[in-house]
Design a protein around this motif. Sequence first.
Motif, PDB file in Angstrom:
ATOM      1  N   VAL A 154       0.852  -1.409   0.031  1.00  0.00           N
ATOM      2  CA  VAL A 154       0.046   0.025  -0.132  1.00  0.00           C
ATOM      3  C   VAL A 154       0.981   1.257  -0.095  1.00  0.00           C
ATOM      4  N   SER A 155       2.114   1.106   0.599  1.00  0.00           N
ATOM      5  CA  SER A 155       3.106   2.648   0.540  1.00  0.00           C
ATOM      6  C   SER A 155       3.310   2.611  -0.778  1.00  0.00           C
ATOM      7  N   ARG A 156       3.077   2.081  -1.884  1.00  0.00           N
ATOM      8  CA  ARG A 156       3.947   2.453  -3.183  1.00  0.00           C
ATOM      9  C   ARG A 156       2.621   3.420  -3.960  1.00  0.00           C
ATOM     10  N   TYR A 157       1.568   3.341  -3.338  1.00  0.00           N
ATOM     11  CA  TYR A 157       0.408   3.831  -4.194  1.00  0.00           C
ATOM     12  C   TYR A 157       0.344   5.222  -4.060  1.00  0.00           C
ATOM     13  N   PRO A 158       0.469   5.998  -5.077  1.00  0.00           N
ATOM     14  CA  PRO A 158       0.343   7.681  -5.191  1.00  0.00           C
ATOM     15  C   PRO A 158      -0.596   8.272  -4.158  1.00  0.00           C
ATOM     16  N   ALA A 159      -1.847   7.838  -4.014  1.00  0.00           N
ATOM     17  CA  ALA A 159      -2.806   8.383  -3.337  1.00  0.00           C
ATOM     18  C   ALA A 159      -2.666   8.361  -1.802  1.00  0.00           C
ATOM     19  N   VAL A 160      -2.164   7.146  -1.548  1.00  0.00           N
ATOM     20  CA  VAL A 160      -1.618   6.911  -0.056  1.00  0.00           C
ATOM     21  C   VAL A 160      -0.529   7.640   0.209  1.00  0.00           C
ATOM     22  N   ARG A 161       0.423   7.875  -0.529  1.00  0.00           N
ATOM     23  CA  ARG A 161       1.777   8.403  -0.188  1.00  0.00           C
ATOM     24  C   ARG A 161       1.315   9.893  -0.201  1.00  0.00           C
ATOM     25  N   ARG A 162       0.527  10.380  -0.849  1.00  0.00           N
ATOM     26  CA  ARG A 162       0.248  11.996  -0.652  1.00  0.00           C
ATOM     27  C   ARG A 162      -0.489  12.286   0.587  1.00  0.00           C
ATOM     28  N   ARG A 163      -1.160  11.407   1.007  1.00  0.00           N
ATOM     29  CA  ARG A 163      -2.248  11.718   2.254  1.00  0.00           C
ATOM     30  C   ARG A 163      -1.182  11.499   3.375  1.00  0.00           C
ATOM     31  N   MET A 164      -0.466  10.822   3.364  1.00  0.00           N
ATOM     32  CA  MET A 164       0.683  10.325   4.383  1.00  0.00           C
ATOM     33  C   MET A 164       1.610  11.693   4.726  1.00  0.00           C
ATOM     34  N   VAL A 165       2.085  12.049   3.468  1.00  0.00           N
ATOM     35  CA  VAL A 165       3.074  13.010   3.226  1.00  0.00           C
ATOM     36  C   VAL A 165       2.350  14.423   3.718  1.00  0.00           C
ATOM     37  N   ARG A 166       1.183  14.550   3.580  1.00  0.00           N
ATOM     38  CA  ARG A 166       0.723  15.702   4.044  1.00  0.00           C
ATOM     39  C   ARG A 166       0.386  15.836   5.726  1.00  0.00           C
ATOM     40  N   ALA A 167       0.077  14.533   6.050  1.00  0.00           N
ATOM     41  CA  ALA A 167       0.051  14.201   7.508  1.00  0.00           C
ATOM     42  C   ALA A 167       1.403  14.398   8.297  1.00  0.00           C
ATOM     43  N   GLN A 168       2.341  14.145   7.599  1.00  0.00           N
ATOM     44  CA  GLN A 168       3.797  14.033   8.195  1.00  0.00           C
ATOM     45  C   GLN A 168       4.065  15.410   8.271  1.00  0.00           C
ATOM     46  N   GLN A 169       3.982  16.247   7.135  1.00  0.00           N
ATOM     47  CA  GLN A 169       4.236  17.563   7.158  1.00  0.00           C
ATOM     48  C   GLN A 169       3.846  18.596   8.164  1.00  0.00           C
TER      49      GLN A 169
END
Length: 224
Positions: free
Chosen positions: A100-115
């Motif tokens: 799941v960590s490869r998928y763009p939609a998943v990564r976009r969401r996590m990056v926002r949260a981490q930032q």
Amino acid sequence: MTINIAIDGPVGAGKSSIADQVAQRLNILHLDTGAMYRTLALHVLRSGVDPSDEAAVSACCERARVDVRYESGEQRTLLAGEDVTGLIRTGEVSAAASLVSRYPAVRRRMVRAQQELAAQADMLIDGRDIGTRVLPDAPVKIYLTAAPEERARRRHLQQLAKGDETPYEQVLRELNERDRQDMTRKTDPLRQAEDAVLVDSTQMTEQQVVESIVSIVEGVYGKR
């Protein structure tokens, strides 16, 4: 000035353990991004969604509520308010997280949260795209690595201590495959940021690695 430190590196490099110790030395928080992806993976599995179905996973993850809180400086990861810190280290969850960590939609969401988390407090974040994607402007970026054989040896010893007798040769094959996946994925592949300091721990003890990174941080931010 908010302190932001990015640590990236391949699987088995000891990022989480090293980051924990460095953060404690510096008296700042440590965000384990891998735990966030694992929590999303747990949500996918609980929802009965096939982790290899990108469209279904992306839709499922939009409904997931992943939060992080700190107790005595230690990260607790929550799914819809439930503390799942102790539930996300299984082999099944690890395998699903890898997908799941490869998928763009998943990564976009996590990056926002981490930032958003990094903007709120002094924080060290470790992962595979922190210096290149999550915190591209971080004053301190570390790329922590070691030879594949050494990373596999360390992981093999950890697994043996837990009663897992997977042969070393298999551990090495799986580690090399994970490296290949992380470094060739289309979205936010693992790579060393141009301004990151390379720390190769192949011939170093864990304490030597911690001291090395603390020294790099103090060279930028001064003594803590």
